[in-house]
Design an enzyme around this catalytic site. Sequence first.
Site, PDB file in Angstrom:
ATOM      1  N   ASP A   1      56.715  43.073  60.123  1.00 31.90           N
ATOM      2  CA  ASP A   1      55.291  43.368  59.983  1.00 31.90           C
ATOM      3  C   ASP A   1      54.975  43.778  58.556  1.00 31.90           C
ATOM      4  O   ASP A   1      55.632  44.663  57.994  1.00 31.90           O
ATOM      5  CB  ASP A   1      54.868  44.506  60.922  1.00 31.90           C
ATOM      6  CG  ASP A   1      54.798  44.081  62.374  1.00 31.90           C
ATOM      7  OD1 ASP A   1      54.407  42.935  62.643  1.00 31.90           O
ATOM      8  OD2 ASP A   1      55.142  44.905  63.243  1.00 31.90           O
TER       9      ASP A   1
ATOM     10  N   ASP B   1      61.354  41.364  64.377  1.00 30.87           N
ATOM     11  CA  ASP B   1      59.911  41.525  64.241  1.00 30.87           C
ATOM     12  C   ASP B   1      59.679  42.065  62.835  1.00 30.87           C
ATOM     13  O   ASP B   1      60.202  43.126  62.485  1.00 30.87           O
ATOM     14  CB  ASP B   1      59.389  42.504  65.296  1.00 30.87           C
ATOM     15  CG  ASP B   1      57.880  42.655  65.269  1.00 30.87           C
ATOM     16  OD1 ASP B   1      57.188  41.747  64.769  1.00 30.87           O
ATOM     17  OD2 ASP B   1      57.378  43.685  65.759  1.00 30.87           O
TER      18      ASP B   1
ATOM     19  N   ARG C   1      62.644  41.010  71.273  1.00 30.09           N
ATOM     20  CA  ARG C   1      62.633  40.067  70.150  1.00 30.09           C
ATOM     21  C   ARG C   1      63.842  40.296  69.265  1.00 30.09           C
ATOM     22  O   ARG C   1      64.265  41.429  69.061  1.00 30.09           O
ATOM     23  CB  ARG C   1      61.351  40.171  69.350  1.00 30.09           C
ATOM     24  CG  ARG C   1      61.109  41.546  68.787  1.00 30.09           C
ATOM     25  CD  ARG C   1      59.668  41.777  68.496  1.00 30.09           C
ATOM     26  NE  ARG C   1      59.009  42.017  69.759  1.00 30.09           N
ATOM     27  CZ  ARG C   1      57.879  42.672  69.907  1.00 30.09           C
ATOM     28  NH1 ARG C   1      57.255  43.110  68.872  1.00 30.09           N
ATOM     29  NH2 ARG C   1      57.349  42.882  71.072  1.00 30.09           N
TER      30      ARG C   1
ATOM     31  N   ARG D   1      62.940  33.878  66.552  1.00 30.98           N
ATOM     32  CA  ARG D   1      61.809  34.512  67.224  1.00 30.98           C
ATOM     33  C   ARG D   1      60.769  33.461  67.595  1.00 30.98           C
ATOM     34  O   ARG D   1      60.382  32.638  66.776  1.00 30.98           O
ATOM     35  CB  ARG D   1      61.152  35.556  66.320  1.00 30.98           C
ATOM     36  CG  ARG D   1      59.840  36.056  66.937  1.00 30.98           C
ATOM     37  CD  ARG D   1      59.615  37.491  66.799  1.00 30.98           C
ATOM     38  NE  ARG D   1      58.434  37.887  67.558  1.00 30.98           N
ATOM     39  CZ  ARG D   1      57.557  38.755  67.134  1.00 30.98           C
ATOM     40  NH1 ARG D   1      57.717  39.309  65.954  1.00 30.98           N
ATOM     41  NH2 ARG D   1      56.535  39.081  67.875  1.00 30.98           N
TER      42      ARG D   1
END
Length: 163
Positions: free
Chosen positions: A98, A96, A93, A83
């Site tokens: 988070d 990801d 992407r 990424r």
Amino acid sequence: MALGSNIGDTEANINDALTLLEDYGNDIVFGALSHIYHTEPQGDVKDQPWFANAVVRLEVASDVWAPEGFLSTIQAIEQKMGRLRGADPGGPRIIDLDLLTFGDTEMQTDYLTLPHPRMLERAFVLVPLRDVAPKLVFKDGRTIDQVLAGLPYTLDGLTITQK
């Protein structure tokens, strides 16, 4: 922690990220992993493949990990997987990751905001979060189901669409 991918074998990408996280040691304990949901792209960049999204509940040793250090670690995993942060905001992407919450920590810095500032707007986060923490109550007193009731989304099996 939320996981998303829309390039390549998306489910394998999510599993690869979890495997890489597991390699960081015994002070990160995996609790529950949600189903993997298929979700349409959100935001301004809609012309891209749909995402695979999941949430994993982790127990992280607070005497070893600070929120900023844990975020740095998951960003290193993203980079290891290919990424390029900032290359195409909102675009496709490979992975990801988070950080949604870190215990009861509330903070806002240039590097990290906890709880995640857009979490309560995203059905693709809240639906899998409900799988792993169904009794979670947010700091405003609402449950996940109450927040979801206020969002314009549909759930059809493992497919989430949100307007």
